[in-house]
Write a protein that holds these residues in place. Structure first.
Motif, PDB file in Angstrom:
ATOM      1  N   ALA A  93       0.825  -1.207   0.000  1.00  0.00           N
ATOM      2  CA  ALA A  93       0.000   0.000   0.000  1.00  0.00           C
ATOM      3  C   ALA A  93       0.861   1.260   0.000  1.00  0.00           C
ATOM      4  O   ALA A  93       0.529   2.257  -0.645  1.00  0.00           O
ATOM      5  CB  ALA A  93      -0.945  -0.001   1.197  1.00  0.00           C
ATOM      6  N   ASN A 111      -3.233  -7.214  -0.093  1.00  0.00           N
ATOM      7  CA  ASN A 111      -3.530  -5.815  -0.363  1.00  0.00           C
ATOM      8  C   ASN A 111      -3.889  -5.151   0.958  1.00  0.00           C
ATOM      9  O   ASN A 111      -4.137  -5.837   1.961  1.00  0.00           O
ATOM     10  CB  ASN A 111      -4.706  -5.715  -1.343  1.00  0.00           C
ATOM     11  N   LEU A 143      -4.495   2.264   1.855  1.00  0.00           N
ATOM     12  CA  LEU A 143      -4.254   3.057   0.648  1.00  0.00           C
ATOM     13  C   LEU A 143      -5.219   4.237   0.581  1.00  0.00           C
ATOM     14  O   LEU A 143      -4.814   5.358   0.223  1.00  0.00           O
ATOM     15  CB  LEU A 143      -4.392   2.177  -0.595  1.00  0.00           C
TER      16      LEU A 143
END
Length: 372
Positions: A75, A119, A124
């Motif tokens: 991220a 992820n 993010l």
């Protein structure tokens, strides 16, 4: 380059099977014409993070915590790429509607009902101040689909022609989108593209990839080994819809098939040449069986920069094989642009998961949104 202000802006992020870096694009999506690429950026994958992602393809100690830490680090890299795009375009985060962030696939087993992308989309969104759309595969898999390939609907939106053509993505795994006027959209994985080539090249030369196929060109394809590689793997002859990844095509897979040839006097570069031929042969057979009407092939992904592979593909296919850059989309930007489009499709409620591609029960809107 700044936006025209007439269409929403989206960022797409992609770190693919090759795990060599992050590709990022800034694009706008007018309602009446193809996407407009406003900027692109590429950042190398830090060596330690790449090593961790490759290790996480297999079971290991403390892998849940390691995966979470790797996601946070990814991220940070994604955010850096976003900042670079925004600064170079002379815009602000508020100008960007959403980021499409696929994450790093480490396991893919749709038959068992899952695909895992490492992820950290919430992080993010926090780092960038922009909505993030992620987790693109799970909705399609929940509907009985493969969750892959994800990009055919985008390929259709951008590369559809009045002549039958195919779009071939040469990443770690090769996937093909079949575009035939008047026919349902189709797309599927064909097998390894760069994943085995990169593995063998890195182990025996130290380079992350075989630049322009020069090392393969110094060797010769061993037809017996090529036949053994292809014929011994039932996945190649399975009908679409189908998808694959490092779960199948990995070091163990290759070592098992090389073992009978240990005393055949094969040079390391001969194996590289044969692995290149395996990529080309598996694509050739897929096109012959499932897309015989194809007039031309548009190639993208890192493999499209490999002149040796592109030449062998054109020779085996007997059709023109052109890089997508000839149509105005750089080969390294196609997948990142696809994830910008997938974020756009999510926001607009457009179904990008299609039964004719993935085998799902019905079309599905893909992704989950993390508000800024």
């Amino acid at each position: 380059m700044s936006s025209t202000g007439s269409a929403p802006l989206f960022i797409g992020l992609m770190s693919g099977t090759s795990t060599d870096g992050v590709d990022a694009v800034l694009a706008e999506f007018p309602s009446t014409r193809s996407p407009r690429l406003l900027g692109d950026a590429s950042l190398p994958m830090p060596a330690a993070l790449r090593k961790e992602f490759l290790a996480l393809n297999s079971p290991g100690r403390d892998e849940l915590a390691r995966g979470a830490r790797a996601g946070n680090e990814l991220a940070q890299l994604y955010a850096q790429a976003c900042r670079q795009l925004i600064d170079e375009a002379g815009i602000t985060p508020a100008d960007v509607r959403a980021i499409g962030a696929h994450g790093q696939t480490v396991r893919h087993d749709p038959g068992a009902g899952f695909s895992i992308q490492i992820n950290a989309p919430a992080l993010l969104a926090e780092l960038t101040g922009i909505d993030v759309v992620a987790d693109f595969r799970s909705r399609d898999i929940a509907a009985g689909g493969q969750g892959a390939p994800l990009v055919p609907a985008f390929h259709q939106a951008v590369f559809q022609s009045d002549q039958p053509r195919a779009v071939l993505n040469l990443g770690g795994i090769a996937n093909i989108t079949v575009l035939e006027p008047g026919q349902a959209l189709r797309g599927f994985d064909t097998g390894p593209a760069n994943v085995l080539l990169d593995l063998w090249c890195h182990e025996h030369t130290g380079a992350l990839f075989d630049a322009d196929g020069r090392w393969a060109a110094s060797g010769r394809t061993h037809e017996g080994l090529l036949a053994a590689l292809y014929d011994s793997e039932p996945w190649f002859t399975q009908p679409p819809p189908k998808s694959t990844g490092r779960d199948l095509f990995n070091r163990t897979w290759l070592e098992k098939r090389l073992e009978p040839f240990q005393n055949a006097g094969l040079a390391k570069e001969d194996v590289q040449a044969t692995l290149q031929s395996l990529t080309a042969l598996s694509i050739q057979k897929a096109v012959a069986q499932h897309a015989p009407a194809t007039r031309e092939v548009l190639a993208c992904g890192g493999g499209a920069l490999n002149g040796g592979l592109m030449n062998e593909l054109e020779e085996r296919l007997g059709r023109p094989v052109r890089p997508t850059s000839e149509l105005g989309v750089p080969v390294q930007s196609v997948e990142a642009l696809a994830f910008a489009w997938l974020a756009y499709a999510h926001v607009k409620g457009i179904a990008a998961g299609l039964p004719s591609v993935t085998g799902a029960r019905a079309p599905r809107v893909l992704g989950a949104r993390y508000p800024a």
